[in-house]
Design an enzyme around this catalytic site. Structure first.
Site: not given
Length: 271
Positions: A2, A114
């Site tokens: 993350c 992402e």
């Protein structure tokens, strides 16, 4: 992993979701659609109130800096590198094990970003051609639009160069716990591109479902094996992902438009 996420919900909304008992209006953060390491973020935690006679844990909404600084660190210089803690080893790594045993939090988000590298450009890398990959960003979020509750840790670090009364004498920092990305089909898949989270990236933030919130935040729970059981992956089929503009790749860009769903990957970033 993350490395970037979005957090647009305000304290009033989060207070209702997480049953917050204490938060300070002056600590309100502006909606952030491109949360990057070292920024201040909201965290939900159970902790006794400072200077209160009653030492019971109180559920609070606090501002923490993203990038954990261990209490024993000589300086905070490594914080930007400690934004993620792996669920598989968090209980044993020196930088995280104390926080894992006693200082756990929830980091609320709308979802996280992402990046996927286009297949043709991955092939160029394999062939040894020196070309920087152009990556397509995806936004990953709960399919039902609920708050994405990321498992986190927090820590306090004392800056010994400053006097006790200095407002920056204490740093409150945090880290997101990550786990292996799901290989099951997404609840909602893009028209073209990845069909699972693992197709996007091998790691993902560990999402805590509401039935685990109280146990995760409870500072009285310190047994390592008991706590590790809370790191199990959530049920499958809760997430969706969709392509967003490559504008999110620049941390200076920060607006609701970053969350706009594209019909497909941008040109030159085909999955």
């Amino acid at each position: 992993m993350c490395g970037r996420y979005a957090s647009s919900r305000g304290p009033e909304d989060l207070a209702g979701v997480f049953e917050i008992e204490k938060w300070e209006p002056e600590e309100t953060l502006e909606p952030d659609y491109n949360v990057a390491p070292t920024k201040e973020v909201y965290a939900v935690l159970d902790r006794p109130l400072k200077d209160a006679e009653d030492r019971r844990p109180v559920r609070q909404l606090r501002r923490l800096k993203w990038g954990l600084v261990p209490s024993w660190a000589k300086s905070p210089e490594g914080a930007a590198r400690m934004i993620n803690a792996r669920a598989e080893t968090v209980h044993e790594k020196p930088s995280y094990r104390r926080a894992f045993a006693a200082r756990r939090c929830i980091l609320p988000a709308d979802g996280y970003y992402e990046w996927v590298t286009a297949k043709d450009e991955r092939d160029l890398e394999v062939e040894g051609r020196k070309k920087r990959p152009r990556k397509q960003p995806y936004f990953v979020l709960p399919a039902d639009g609920s708050v994405f509750a990321m498992a986190g840790l927090y820590e306090f670090w004392r800056d010994r160069t400053l006097p006790d009364e200095h407002p920056l004498a204490w740093w409150a920092t945090c880290s997101v716990i990550t786990t292996e990305a799901e290989t099951s089909p997404l609840a909602v898949s893009p028209a073209e591109g990845p069909r699972t989270l693992a197709d996007i990236h091998p790691r993902m933030p560990l999402m805590l479902t509401p039935d685990r919130w109280d146990a995760w935040l409870d500072p009285a729970r310190t047994d390592v094996e008991d706590l590790r059981s809370l790191l199990a992956a959530p049920p499958e089929g809760l997430m969706r992902a969709y392509p967003v503009s490559t504008a999110v790749s620049n941390v200076r860009n920060n607006s609701p438009e970053l969350l706009t769903e594209l019909e497909g990957p941008e040109e030159g970033t085909l999955f």
